[in-house]
Design a protein around this motif. Structure first.
Motif, PDB file in Angstrom:
ATOM      1  N   VAL A 362      28.650  54.815  25.575  1.00 30.38           N
ATOM      2  CA  VAL A 362      27.942  53.652  26.021  1.00 30.38           C
ATOM      3  C   VAL A 362      27.557  52.874  24.509  1.00 30.38           C
ATOM      4  CG1 VAL A 362      25.591  53.360  26.325  1.00 30.38           C
ATOM      5  CG2 VAL A 362      27.038  54.208  28.310  1.00 30.38           C
ATOM      6  N   VAL A 363      27.299  53.348  23.886  1.00 28.33           N
ATOM      7  CA  VAL A 363      27.923  52.991  22.064  1.00 28.33           C
ATOM      8  C   VAL A 363      28.661  52.307  21.203  1.00 28.33           C
ATOM      9  CG1 VAL A 363      26.648  53.490  19.658  1.00 28.33           C
ATOM     10  CG2 VAL A 363      25.518  55.062  21.510  1.00 28.33           C
ATOM     11  N   LEU A 395      19.528  49.338  22.564  1.00 33.78           N
ATOM     12  CA  LEU A 395      20.082  50.329  24.058  1.00 33.78           C
ATOM     13  C   LEU A 395      18.862  50.865  24.417  1.00 33.78           C
ATOM     14  CD1 LEU A 395      23.220  51.856  22.986  1.00 33.78           C
ATOM     15  CD2 LEU A 395      22.703  50.434  24.568  1.00 33.78           C
ATOM     16  N   SER A 396      17.697  50.709  23.455  1.00 35.04           N
ATOM     17  CA  SER A 396      16.458  51.781  23.835  1.00 35.04           C
ATOM     18  C   SER A 396      15.425  50.595  24.819  1.00 35.04           C
ATOM     19  CB  SER A 396      15.022  52.576  22.976  1.00 35.04           C
ATOM     20  OG  SER A 396      15.926  51.636  21.835  1.00 35.04           O
ATOM     21  N   ASN A 402      18.966  48.403  28.565  1.00 33.89           N
ATOM     22  CA  ASN A 402      19.303  47.659  28.010  1.00 33.89           C
ATOM     23  C   ASN A 402      20.913  49.159  28.606  1.00 33.89           C
ATOM     24  OD1 ASN A 402      18.488  45.282  27.676  1.00 33.89           O
ATOM     25  ND2 ASN A 402      18.577  46.012  25.427  1.00 33.89           N
ATOM     26  N   TYR A 403      20.371  50.166  28.152  1.00 31.19           N
ATOM     27  CA  TYR A 403      21.366  51.492  28.155  1.00 31.19           C
ATOM     28  C   TYR A 403      21.792  51.624  29.980  1.00 31.19           C
ATOM     29  CZ  TYR A 403      22.906  55.849  27.488  1.00 31.19           C
ATOM     30  OH  TYR A 403      23.996  57.047  27.238  1.00 31.19           O
ATOM     31  N   ILE A 404      20.649  51.521  30.633  1.00 35.69           N
ATOM     32  CA  ILE A 404      20.903  51.577  31.855  1.00 35.69           C
ATOM     33  C   ILE A 404      22.313  50.935  32.218  1.00 35.69           C
ATOM     34  CG2 ILE A 404      20.428  51.682  34.269  1.00 35.69           C
ATOM     35  CD1 ILE A 404      18.129  52.325  33.131  1.00 35.69           C
ATOM     36  N   ASN A 405      21.772  49.608  31.941  1.00 27.63           N
ATOM     37  CA  ASN A 405      22.289  47.770  32.525  1.00 27.63           C
ATOM     38  C   ASN A 405      23.941  48.437  31.399  1.00 27.63           C
ATOM     39  OD1 ASN A 405      21.080  46.982  33.552  1.00 27.63           O
ATOM     40  ND2 ASN A 405      19.857  45.541  31.729  1.00 27.63           N
ATOM     41  N   GLU A 406      24.414  49.143  30.553  1.00 24.65           N
ATOM     42  CA  GLU A 406      25.050  48.804  29.653  1.00 24.65           C
ATOM     43  C   GLU A 406      26.401  50.162  30.293  1.00 24.65           C
ATOM     44  OE1 GLU A 406      28.415  47.387  27.382  1.00 24.65           O
ATOM     45  OE2 GLU A 406      26.419  46.784  26.969  1.00 24.65           O
ATOM     46  N   TYR A 407      25.355  51.163  30.374  1.00 27.98           N
ATOM     47  CA  TYR A 407      26.065  52.460  31.224  1.00 27.98           C
ATOM     48  C   TYR A 407      27.230  51.527  32.606  1.00 27.98           C
ATOM     49  CZ  TYR A 407      26.400  57.026  33.906  1.00 27.98           C
ATOM     50  OH  TYR A 407      27.251  57.727  34.523  1.00 27.98           O
ATOM     51  N   GLU A 408      25.689  51.209  33.793  1.00 27.58           N
ATOM     52  CA  GLU A 408      26.725  50.859  35.157  1.00 27.58           C
ATOM     53  C   GLU A 408      27.545  49.107  34.588  1.00 27.58           C
ATOM     54  OE1 GLU A 408      25.589  51.631  37.560  1.00 27.58           O
ATOM     55  OE2 GLU A 408      24.004  53.002  37.269  1.00 27.58           O
ATOM     56  N   GLN A 409      27.769  48.714  33.782  1.00 22.86           N
ATOM     57  CA  GLN A 409      29.265  48.131  33.745  1.00 22.86           C
ATOM     58  C   GLN A 409      29.944  48.627  33.243  1.00 22.86           C
ATOM     59  OE1 GLN A 409      27.845  44.538  31.068  1.00 22.86           O
ATOM     60  NE2 GLN A 409      30.455  44.476  30.645  1.00 22.86           N
ATOM     61  N   LEU A 410      29.832  49.295  32.091  1.00 24.97           N
ATOM     62  CA  LEU A 410      31.729  50.114  31.833  1.00 24.97           C
ATOM     63  C   LEU A 410      31.582  51.627  33.178  1.00 24.97           C
ATOM     64  CD1 LEU A 410      30.426  52.066  28.494  1.00 24.97           C
ATOM     65  CD2 LEU A 410      31.929  50.138  28.698  1.00 24.97           C
ATOM     66  N   LEU A 411      30.474  52.147  33.779  1.00 16.71           N
ATOM     67  CA  LEU A 411      31.132  52.639  35.255  1.00 16.71           C
ATOM     68  C   LEU A 411      32.044  51.111  36.132  1.00 16.71           C
ATOM     69  CD1 LEU A 411      30.856  55.360  36.671  1.00 16.71           C
ATOM     70  CD2 LEU A 411      28.875  55.000  37.530  1.00 16.71           C
ATOM     71  N   ALA A 412      31.385  50.260  35.927  1.00 11.83           N
ATOM     72  CA  ALA A 412      31.927  49.520  36.973  1.00 11.83           C
ATOM     73  C   ALA A 412      33.671  49.139  36.527  1.00 11.83           C
ATOM     74  CB  ALA A 412      30.951  48.708  38.186  1.00 11.83           C
TER      75      ALA A 412
END
Length: 440
Positions: A362-363, A395-396, A402-412
């Motif tokens: 994520v980072v 991200l915080s 913002n962290y959740i959005n980035e996480y979800e995009q990477l997972l998708a």
């Protein structure tokens, strides 16, 4: 305490929670004691308010608060422990009997529940992918665009095709008047009227004929919205004030450096190769995005699943109260259903393939986007710490959204990468022009 889940049909259920006095009384008593220590009531010293008085004055609100906390915790634990796949969250039963908070000792709470059934992924379906051939016409167009984008603007005395003519546009039999810039390339009928003119010349034309009955062009020229421009017609006069012409940029080192960085490209041959490589990469990325959309559409269209649609509509309205009306939900319900199905498909792929996204990923993805934003190939050593702090702050923000959005995009992205491995992709080679004309 007793919690039971009774399935009423394939995708709907009733959740019943029965609380006895022993389930909530200790927590209520503890809260009353805590409140009596902190309460400030006239006639009593701080911390010396009798618990009986606190219970008499605030007992009902304390009881309601503690029972609500117990319900949230116990229902959540029950769902996790029994691995119940829910659509959203349980909703209070609309037929719930009124509660007598003053006299009842035992409480029964009923909830409507939407169940998400197991699904089988239709991975046997094939999807169409594209390999794009970058032809000479595409390269030539790119060259022309670059030369124009980085060219020098001049103001010749006489206009030629391709120039932009600035002046005053006025409706002959109307009140519209505005300064505007007319691109001669957008003129369809009577283009010869706009070629060879000088400052001070007046051009008279039918505005709708001149721009080919194109409301987008009319909106661009007049500054109106498309909707307003759709009603625009009749004779107009345009008084020329100035002519703008873009002299194409030369293919020299200055242009090479502007596009690709200092001395990355030093010859026209290298420049041509880099342009071709960049265009191909862009088309490959667009083709991959189209393949992803084709995969999503194919799976969503072919997954066989029974969903609790009535519950889903109610859940959407409850959770979006004040933002979505029942009419809006009904109008867009097919879209919401597709989004729900895709969410179920993603979760299935994640579970079956044990896909995960780490904090480091994520980072790293966040930093990569920041580098692209600043047009930097890598982080200079002296900026590493600042970039780390900037990424962490971003991200915080918004309570970690913002962290959740980035996480979800990477997972998708990982889900789609896995699906591209598992599904049959039928590759089709087409020209760049044909690819641009595809309906997305």
């Amino acid at each position: 305490m007793n919690i039971t889940l009774n399935q009423t049909d394939g995708s709907n259920a009733q959740l019943k929670v029965v609380l006895e006095e022993a389930d909530y009384a200790p927590k209520v008593d503890q809260q009353v004691k805590e409140f009596s220590k902190k309460a400030q009531i006239k006639g009593f010293r701080p911390g010396k308010v009798p618990a009986g008085l606190v219970r008499k004055m605030y007992g009902k609100s304390i009881l309601v608060e503690q029972i609500n906390k117990i319900l949230q915790e116990e229902i959540s634990n029950y769902i996790k422990t029994n691995d119940v796949k829910l659509l959203g969250e349980p909703l209070p039963d609309l037929n719930q009997q009124a509660i007598d908070w003053d006299n009842q000792k035992e409480f029964e709470f009923n909830y409507e529940v939407g169940l998400l059934p197991e699904i089988n992924l239709p991975l046997d379906k094939s999807v169409e992918g594209y390999t794009i051939e970058v032809d000479k016409a595409t390269i030539d167009e790119a060259y022309e665009n670059l030369k124009r984008q980085f060219g020098q603007t001049t103001n010749p005395e006489t206009s030629a095709e391709g120039d932009f003519i600035y002046g005053d546009l006025k409706q002959v039999d109307g009140e519209f008047e505005s300064k505007t810039l007319i691109p001669t390339t957008r003129v369809v009928a009577g283009k010869e009227q706009f070629v060879g003119v000088k400052a001070g010349d007046t051009i008279r034309f039918d505005i709708r004929k001149a721009f080919g009955d194109d409301n987008s062009a009319l909106a661009h020229v007049t500054g109106m919205s498309k909707e307003v421009a759709a009603d625009l017609n009749g004779e107009f006069e345009f008084v020329v004030e100035k002519i703008n012409r873009t002299e194409p940029a030369e293919l020299n080192q200055e242009l090479f450096d502007k596009l690709f960085g200092k001395d990355v490209v030093t010859t026209e041959e290298e420049f041509d190769a880099k342009i071709r490589e960049t265009i191909q990469e862009n088309y490959d990325r667009e083709a991959d995005n189209l393949l992803s959309r084709n995969i999503i559409d194919t799976l969503v269209d072919n997954v066989d699943v029974e969903l609790p649609t009535d519950f889903f509509k109610r859940w959407l309205q409850v959770t979006n109260e004040g933002r979505l009306t029942a009419e809006q939900i009904e109008e867009n319900f097919d879209k919401y259903l597709r989004e729900l199905k895709w969410s179920m498909i993603k979760n299935k792929v994640v579970d079956e393939n044990e896909l995960k996204v780490t904090n480091e990923e994520v980072v790293a993805a966040t930093k990569e986007k920041m580098l692209a934003q600043f047009n930097m190939p890598e982080i200079p050593e002296e900026l590493v710490e600042s970039m780390n702090n900037y990424a962490n702050q971003y991200l915080s923000q918004d309570n970690g959204r913002n962290y959740i959005n980035e996480y979800e995009q990477l997972l998708a992205e990982k889900v789609l990468a896995k699906l591209k491995e598992k599904m049959t992709v039928v590759e089709k080679t087409i020209s760049a022009e044909d690819f641009k004309n595809l309906s997305f």
